[in-house]
Structures are given as C-alpha cells and as structure tokens.
Design a protein around this motif. Structure first.
Motif, PDB file in Angstrom:
ATOM      1  N   VAL A 109       0.393  17.116  -1.137  1.00 38.03           N
ATOM      2  CA  VAL A 109       0.846  15.213  -0.874  1.00 38.03           C
ATOM      3  C   VAL A 109       0.515  15.420   0.735  1.00 38.03           C
ATOM      4  O   VAL A 109       0.801  14.803   1.202  1.00 38.03           O
ATOM      5  N   THR A 123      -0.792  10.666   9.023  1.00 36.78           N
ATOM      6  CA  THR A 123      -0.455  10.314   9.919  1.00 36.78           C
ATOM      7  C   THR A 123      -0.815  10.947  11.178  1.00 36.78           C
ATOM      8  O   THR A 123      -0.374  10.182  12.313  1.00 36.78           O
ATOM      9  N   LEU A 168       0.307   4.025  -3.047  1.00 36.42           N
ATOM     10  CA  LEU A 168       0.525   5.675  -2.740  1.00 36.42           C
ATOM     11  C   LEU A 168       1.411   6.451  -2.953  1.00 36.42           C
ATOM     12  O   LEU A 168       1.514   7.482  -3.561  1.00 36.42           O
ATOM     13  N   ARG A 169       2.928   6.454  -3.339  1.00 34.12           N
ATOM     14  CA  ARG A 169       4.046   6.959  -3.005  1.00 34.12           C
ATOM     15  C   ARG A 169       3.845   6.894  -4.818  1.00 34.12           C
ATOM     16  O   ARG A 169       4.140   8.322  -5.546  1.00 34.12           O
ATOM     17  N   SER A 170       2.999   5.924  -5.321  1.00 34.78           N
ATOM     18  CA  SER A 170       3.396   6.081  -6.853  1.00 34.78           C
ATOM     19  C   SER A 170       2.382   6.995  -7.051  1.00 34.78           C
ATOM     20  O   SER A 170       2.201   7.558  -7.964  1.00 34.78           O
ATOM     21  N   GLU A 224       0.934   9.528  -6.113  1.00 32.15           N
ATOM     22  CA  GLU A 224       1.453  10.911  -5.633  1.00 32.15           C
ATOM     23  C   GLU A 224       2.533  11.549  -6.427  1.00 32.15           C
ATOM     24  O   GLU A 224       2.318  12.696  -6.744  1.00 32.15           O
ATOM     25  N   ALA A 225       3.412  10.913  -6.311  1.00 32.35           N
ATOM     26  CA  ALA A 225       4.336  11.393  -7.909  1.00 32.35           C
ATOM     27  C   ALA A 225       3.253  11.493  -8.706  1.00 32.35           C
ATOM     28  O   ALA A 225       4.004  12.565  -9.469  1.00 32.35           O
ATOM     29  N   ARG A 241       0.833  -0.892  -0.089  1.00 35.34           N
ATOM     30  CA  ARG A 241      -0.256  -0.066   0.299  1.00 35.34           C
ATOM     31  C   ARG A 241       0.860   1.450  -0.048  1.00 35.34           C
ATOM     32  O   ARG A 241       0.430   2.498  -0.721  1.00 35.34           O
ATOM     33  N   PRO A 242       2.042   1.091   0.793  1.00 35.32           N
ATOM     34  CA  PRO A 242       2.487   2.713   0.883  1.00 35.32           C
ATOM     35  C   PRO A 242       3.270   2.616  -0.308  1.00 35.32           C
ATOM     36  O   PRO A 242       3.502   4.701  -1.121  1.00 35.32           O
ATOM     37  N   SER A 243       3.911   1.777  -1.007  1.00 35.13           N
ATOM     38  CA  SER A 243       4.289   1.854  -2.655  1.00 35.13           C
ATOM     39  C   SER A 243       3.567   2.955  -3.837  1.00 35.13           C
ATOM     40  O   SER A 243       3.461   3.378  -4.791  1.00 35.13           O
ATOM     41  N   GLU A 250       0.008  13.345   3.831  1.00 33.30           N
ATOM     42  CA  GLU A 250       0.530  12.909   4.025  1.00 33.30           C
ATOM     43  C   GLU A 250       0.363  13.110   5.600  1.00 33.30           C
ATOM     44  O   GLU A 250       0.155  11.912   6.691  1.00 33.30           O
TER      45      GLU A 250
END
Length: 210
Positions: free
Chosen positions: A100, A108, A7-9, A11-12, A3-5, A104
């Motif tokens: 973003v 958190t 989300l990072r993708s 966002e980018a 999931r974090p990967s 984030e």
C-alpha cells in the motif's frame, strides 16, 4: 464518497483480507490461505515468505534449545505453533501494508501513472546489482540444500531408533528431528541470517550507499 476515501477504504480492505487469510492459515494449519496471501501481497510477499521460512527455522532452532519444540506425537509444541502463527500473520500483514505504501508513493510521484517497472529510471538499475542478488538467492538455495543433506543421516537414525514417534511426525518435523536435528537447524538459521545480512550490505555497497 470521493476518490481518496474510496482508495483508503480499498487499501484497508486489502490489508484486512490478507490478515484474515494469514490468520486462517495459522489457526487451521492449512496451506492454501498462505498461498493466496502470498499471491495478493506480491511483490513484498516474496520477502515475507523468505522471512516466514527463516523465522520458523529460527524459532524452532533457538527456542528448541530452551523449550521442547515437539510434542510426544511429533507435532509442533503449542508455543512454537502460536509463535509461528503470530509471526506469519504479522509478516504478511506487514507485506500488505508495504505494498500500500509503495503504491501510494508511486501515485504521488511526478509521472507516477507510469508503472514503476516501465519508468525510464528503472533501466538504470545496475546489472551488477541484479547479478549480486541472483548470487545471493543461489547461495540461499545452496545453503538450504547443504543443511538438508547434513540432516539426511540424522533423519535415518531417528526413524530407526524411534519408529513410532517418527510415524506420528509431520513432514516439517521430520526435516530436522531430535536434538541433533535441532542443532543442524540452529546452524542453518545462523547461516541463513548471515547470508541475508551479507546480501543487504553488498547491495548497498554496489548501489553506492556506503
């Protein structure tokens, strides 16, 4: 892919999409990519839009004192087109990055699954602070209206004295034409920046940061 990967993708991809839209608008000189970029970057896109507007005025007003801001056909000079395009891309990309970071931070924080505008602490925003920013926005609008009104006789005189050059100008160049128009634009830029500064200082004082 966890999931974090993902989300990072995402966002980018979001930031790159906004940057591509702003770049398209800057290169082609069309408005619709900017409109899409503004919509995609809300809420930070509102601040970016204000800074784009103020940045163009500052570049043309201040830079016009040192360099020629318009070509013979009335369009923006190459340096002004390049500078404003670069500024637009930078500001909208920064707005996307800010969104973003805000998302984030929200994710958190404890209780971050509640939208920020529904968070219990959101109700604690002082009404006086809201009223202050409404006043600042009204002052910015009044400031714009005042300087546009001051520019009316300048536009009339310029169009009468230089009809061919006037006919070749775009609507943006016709707003503040000639040396006198540039001077009005400088004063408009100065007062615009002062109002933004006063707004920030006043908001900080009301919020008890001073």
């Amino acid at each position: 892919m966890n999931r974090p990967s993902v989300l990072r993708s995402a966002e980018a991809l979001y930031v790159l999409t906004v940057a591509a839209l702003a770049t398209t608008g800057a290169v082609r000189g069309t408005g619709w990519p900017y409109g899409v970029a503004i919509a995609l970057t809300l809420p930070c896109g509102l601040a970016a839009t204000v800074l784009v507007y103020g940045g163009y005025a500052a570049l043309k007003g201040v830079g016009g004192l040192l360099l020629t801001a318009t070509r013979a056909d009335g369009s923006d000079a190459a340096w002004l087109t390049a500078a404003t395009g670069t500024l637009d891309v930078a500001l909208f990309t920064a707005a996307a990055v800010a969104n973003v970071l805000l998302l984030e931070r929200w994710r958190t924080q404890p209780g971050g699954r509640v939208p920020p505008w529904h968070h219990p602490h959101a109700a604690r925003l002082p009404p006086m602070l809201i009223a202050w920013w409404v006043l600042v926005v009204a002052a910015l609008g009044g400031n714009l209206a005042y300087w546009l009104r001051r520019a009316v006789p300048v536009r009339r005189a310029f169009s009468a004295e230089h009809p061919e050059e006037w006919a070749q100008m775009g609507s943006r160049e016709q707003s503040f034409p000639g040396p006198e128009g540039n001077r009005i634009l400088v004063w408009h830029t100065v007062t615009f920046i002062l109002l933004i500064a006063v707004g920030g200082v006043g908001a900080a004082a009301i919020a008890g940061k001073f």
